[in-house]
Design an enzyme around this catalytic site. Sequence first.
Site, mmCIF file in Angstrom:
data_model
loop_
_atom_site.group_PDB
_atom_site.id
_atom_site.type_symbol
_atom_site.label_atom_id
_atom_site.label_comp_id
_atom_site.label_asym_id
_atom_site.label_seq_id
_atom_site.Cartn_x
_atom_site.Cartn_y
_atom_site.Cartn_z
ATOM 1 N N ASP A 92 -41.730 -15.931 20.492
ATOM 2 C CA ASP A 92 -42.711 -15.322 19.585
ATOM 3 C C ASP A 92 -43.097 -13.939 20.080
ATOM 4 O O ASP A 92 -43.821 -13.815 21.063
ATOM 5 C CB ASP A 92 -43.958 -16.197 19.506
ATOM 6 C CG ASP A 92 -43.687 -17.472 18.745
ATOM 7 O OD1 ASP A 92 -43.905 -18.561 19.297
ATOM 8 O OD2 ASP A 92 -43.229 -17.360 17.599
ATOM 9 N N GLY A 117 -50.014 -15.946 15.302
ATOM 10 C CA GLY A 117 -50.705 -15.264 16.388
ATOM 11 C C GLY A 117 -51.035 -16.170 17.557
ATOM 12 O O GLY A 117 -51.104 -15.723 18.698
ATOM 13 N N GLY A 156 -51.255 -23.973 18.932
ATOM 14 C CA GLY A 156 -52.318 -24.977 18.956
ATOM 15 C C GLY A 156 -53.231 -24.999 17.746
ATOM 16 O O GLY A 156 -54.313 -25.583 17.790
ATOM 17 N N ASP A 201 -43.136 -23.544 11.014
ATOM 18 C CA ASP A 201 -43.673 -23.145 12.305
ATOM 19 C C ASP A 201 -45.192 -23.095 12.258
ATOM 20 O O ASP A 201 -45.772 -22.343 11.482
ATOM 21 C CB ASP A 201 -43.107 -21.734 12.612
ATOM 22 C CG ASP A 201 -43.587 -21.164 13.913
ATOM 23 O OD1 ASP A 201 -43.155 -20.059 14.258
ATOM 24 O OD2 ASP A 201 -44.401 -21.823 14.578
ATOM 25 N N GLY A 212 -44.628 -25.845 19.484
ATOM 26 C CA GLY A 212 -44.958 -25.290 20.791
ATOM 27 C C GLY A 212 -45.875 -26.223 21.568
ATOM 28 O O GLY A 212 -45.437 -26.940 22.461
ATOM 29 N N SER A 213 -47.139 -26.245 21.205
ATOM 30 C CA SER A 213 -48.116 -26.993 22.016
ATOM 31 C C SER A 213 -47.822 -28.497 22.020
ATOM 32 O O SER A 213 -47.995 -29.153 23.052
ATOM 33 C CB SER A 213 -49.538 -26.741 21.504
ATOM 34 O OG SER A 213 -49.598 -26.929 20.108
#
Length: 210
Positions: free
Chosen positions: A33, A140, A143, A169, A191-192
Site C-alpha cells: 500500500d 488510508g 483495521g 480491499d 491485512g489486519s
Amino acid sequence: MTLITPSILSCNLARLQDEVDTIESYADWLQVDVMDGHFVPNLSFGAPVLRHLKTKLPLDIHLMVENPEDRIEDFLSLKVKNITFHAEVTDTEERSALVAAIRDGGATAGIAMNPETPIDAIAKTIEDVDLVLMMSVHPGFGGQEFMVNVLEKVRAIREHYPNLMIQMDGGIDDRTAKKCIEAGANNLVSGSFIFSAPDRAEAIASLRSP
Ligand code: DX5
C-alpha cells in the site's frame, strides 16, 4: 479460484522479511500500500522498502497517490506483478496512458475505486484494465470496518464482466470474505485479519473457503 493477497501495511514493518516469510507458503499475491499523505491522510512507503525483500509472491502495488504516473517506473524496475492506480485522481486519457505504460513495463494494470465512487466513473476504462479494485473502506488505514454497501457495485461489475479480476480491499476477514466471494470478487486483500491472527496459515485458509 479466489486469490488471497495479504497487505503488508498491517505487518511489523521493522521485521518485514520475517513477516512475509510467515505467509509466503499460503498466500497468492502480496499487496504493498503506497500512500502519499495527500490522496489519503496517511504516509506509508515506496519502492526502496521492497528493494531487499526476498519473496516468490507476486507483488501487487496499490498506489494511493495523487500522481501515479510519477511512481510506476520505480515499481516496474522491481518486476512487480500488478500496479493499481485510483480512478479518483485520473481522467480517461490519463488512465489509458497509465495502463499502456504499466503493461509496457511488464505488469498488469488495475484501477481502484473508493466506496463512494460510482461504477460509471470508470465506464470508459473498465474494458482496458486487467483488474478492478473495489475498496470496502475509505483508503488510508488498516483495521477499519467493512462497508457492505460496496457489494452491489461488485455484483454489477461481475454481471457485465464475467472474466475480469475483481479485487476487494478493506475490512476483509473470515466473515466478510464470504460476502465478497458471493458478490463476485476473486482476489481478496486482507491485512489486519491475517497479521493479527495467532495462526496466519489458518486465517488465510479461512478467507479462501469461508
Ligand atoms: C487501506 C489499505 C488496505 C488495508 C487493508 O487503505 O488499502 O490494503 O491495508 O487492511 P485491513 O485488511 O486491515 O482492512
